[in-house]
Scaffold this active site. Structure first.
Site, PDB file in Angstrom:
ATOM      1  N   ALA A   1       9.704   3.516  -1.371  1.00 28.79           N
ATOM      2  CA  ALA A   1      10.408   4.504  -0.564  1.00 28.79           C
ATOM      3  C   ALA A   1       9.634   5.775  -0.227  1.00 28.79           C
ATOM      4  O   ALA A   1       9.908   6.404   0.791  1.00 28.79           O
ATOM      5  CB  ALA A   1      11.720   4.887  -1.252  1.00 28.79           C
TER       6      ALA A   1
ATOM      7  N   GLY B   1       9.735   9.096   1.952  1.00 27.74           N
ATOM      8  CA  GLY B   1      11.159   9.218   2.212  1.00 27.74           C
ATOM      9  C   GLY B   1      11.581   9.068   3.659  1.00 27.74           C
ATOM     10  O   GLY B   1      12.762   9.207   3.970  1.00 27.74           O
TER      11      GLY B   1
ATOM     12  N   GLU C   1      10.677   4.283  -5.880  1.00 23.39           N
ATOM     13  CA  GLU C   1       9.244   4.451  -5.702  1.00 23.39           C
ATOM     14  C   GLU C   1       8.546   3.975  -6.964  1.00 23.39           C
ATOM     15  O   GLU C   1       8.864   4.412  -8.069  1.00 23.39           O
ATOM     16  CB  GLU C   1       8.883   5.895  -5.399  1.00 23.39           C
ATOM     17  CG  GLU C   1       7.394   6.169  -5.317  1.00 23.39           C
ATOM     18  CD  GLU C   1       6.651   5.212  -4.384  1.00 23.39           C
ATOM     19  OE1 GLU C   1       5.564   4.727  -4.776  1.00 23.39           O
ATOM     20  OE2 GLU C   1       7.158   4.941  -3.275  1.00 23.39           O
TER      21      GLU C   1
ATOM     22  N   CYS D   1       2.529  -1.672   8.124  1.00 25.00           N
ATOM     23  CA  CYS D   1       1.786  -0.972   9.182  1.00 25.00           C
ATOM     24  C   CYS D   1       0.437  -1.655   9.353  1.00 25.00           C
ATOM     25  O   CYS D   1      -0.603  -1.012   9.452  1.00 25.00           O
ATOM     26  CB  CYS D   1       1.641   0.521   8.877  1.00 25.00           C
ATOM     27  SG  CYS D   1       0.865   0.903   7.294  1.00 25.00           S
TER      28      CYS D   1
END
Length: 457
Positions: free
Chosen positions: A112, A115, A135, A232
């Site tokens: 996470a 955020g 996390e 990504c």
């Protein structure tokens, strides 16, 4: 030969990918900067100068120029989050899969920090839904906690656990987002240094790590629950190959997410299972590189079992009444203590909180209200930034922009208050934190660890 220093074999590795336009891709990296975009907090309405609206996220906007967010008090008040545009596509996925869902859901953001996607998820769900933002890396938990505290909602729990630990919560979650650690090629334009770390060997290493994370966490997803998987990265080993593996090994069903052609998103299918994926290429979308997908779990991996909490605290109803006075709609919350601190979470999440407290290492639960000292409450910073505070019972001091910056730097504030006591320090009506107004001075209680350190220019 292109001028942009892409890693060796990188462009070759993408040449066969569906929808990849090499010349357009190179041009976007050589001749255009990463766009600046923000996502507004729907719980904190503010007047902000924004540009074009994001096509796949109603709260997302492009900015014409990148301002100094550090010296914008509304940023510190949690009125918006600075987020990369493509990653806001998760909002579109969540709203699509939830469009006909009326029952409350429990949502997990597994990886996470810092955020961005957690605050996005928090905006997309309701008060009766629960968000658990986890996390894995301990040092990254504080920034996650700070950003979710700024967002102001009380239906949030932050944990610091390995996926295998969470996986023991069998069938607990209805939606799990895994924004997986990856080789990062989608961030080359935004962060050129990432190119120095890219290699085919690293792509394969990331693929193995992604499989391990997913295998560990999937038992925690219930039957008919949704897994949202994103990276990504442009590498098919980390994207479509992972989808094939998930469908084969865990019998997951691919969900096709509707998109519009003008968005510029490339829809793909995995080689073996024909699972749907969505690729974002700079030059074709106004954003950075992203891969996103959604799958539905068709099998039952067991239940957590009955859980009875035998560790309920014995707390004074008189003290609870003192705490309640500071909250709007106080009967809708469950109140509990962690050491000397009073906390409040939506009453509907009491049972879930008890389960999570027993199985996980929690760093934030609901809203930390403060400490009781006799008849007085020493209010917490989380309460100041929350949307559940009863502002009718607290003193409020409106600051100018320069005064707000002084406050956020923990400097002496150029102010002559006429009242005394704990006061919310506000800018354009939005809370920044607490100060105590005394006859001869103002004690600034903005947290030291998040104060502005940069010089104001």
């Amino acid at each position: 030969m292109n001028k942009y220093p892409f890693p060796e074999n990188f462009l070759t590795s993408l040449s066969a990918e569906n929808g990849f336009d090499e010349q357009n891709f190179i041009k976007a990296h050589e001749n255009s900067d990463a766009p600046t975009s923000i996502r507004l907090n729907p719980f904190k309405h503010s007047v902000l100068k924004t540009g074009a609206q994001m096509p796949w996220c109603a709260d997302g906007f492009y900015l014409d120029a990148r301002p100094s967010f550090t010296f914008d008090p509304l940023f510190h008040a949690g009125c918006y989050y600075v987020q990369e545009a493509s990653s806001m596509f998760i909002d579109h996925i969540i709203k699509y899969i939830r469009q006909n869902k009326e029952q409350p859901v429990k949502v997990l953001d597994l990886c996470a920090a810092p955020g961005g996607k957690s605050t996005l998820l928090n905006s997309a769900i309701g008060a009766d839904d629960l968000l658990v933002a986890n996390e894995i890396i301990k040092t990254r938990v504080p920034i996650l906690t700070d950003n979710l505290s700024r967002w102001g909602q009380s239906n949030v729990i932050v944990s610091n656990n390995d996926p295998k630990d969470i996986g023991r919560l069998k069938s607990f979650f209805d939606i799990i987002l895994v924004d997986a650690p990856c080789s990062g090629s989608g961030m080359f334009r935004k962060d050129p240094q990432a190119m120095n770390e890219w290699s085919e060997a690293n792509v394969n290493l990331c693929h193995q790590r992604q499989e391990r994370i997913l295998a560990d966490i999937l038992p925690a997803l219930n039957e008919d629950g949704y897994l949202i998987y994103s990276t990504c990265s442009y590498s098919h080993q980390e994207n479509e190959d992972i989808l094939d593996w998930l469908c084969q090994e865990f019998d997951l069903e691919s969900i096709r997410i509707p998109i519009y052609k003008e968005w510029g998103i490339v829809e793909t299918e995995s080689a073996l299972q024909k699972a749907w994926g969505y690729r974002f290429y700079p030059g074709q979308v106004k954003g950075e590189g992203l891969f996103a997908s959604c799958l539905k779990k068709k099998t039952n991996t067991g239940e957590l079992g009955n859980f009875k909490n035998n560790m309920q605290q014995k707390i004074s109803s008189k003290e609870i009444d003192q705490v309640k006075a500071y909250l709007h709609n106080p009967e809708s919350f469950y109140y509990f203590k962690v050491t000397d601190d009073w906390l409040a979470i939506n009453r509907t999440h009491k049972e879930s909180l008890n389960i999570l407290q027993r199985h996980l290492y929690l760093k934030k639960s609901g809203v930390r209200v403060g400490k009781l000292m006799g008849k007085d409450l020493i209010p917490d910073h989380e309460l100041a930034l929350s949307t559940i505070i009863n502002r009718d019972v607290v003193l409020q001091t409106e600051l100018s922009h320069d005064q707000a910056i002084q406050y956020l730097r923990r400097d002496n504030i150029d102010l002559n208050p006429t009242e005394k006591g704990w006061s919310l320090m506000t800018f354009e009506g939005h809370s920044l934190g607490w100060a105590k107004l005394l006859p001869n001075r103002i004690n600034n209680y903005y947290p030291k660890e998040i104060r502005i350190l940069a010089s104001f220019k």
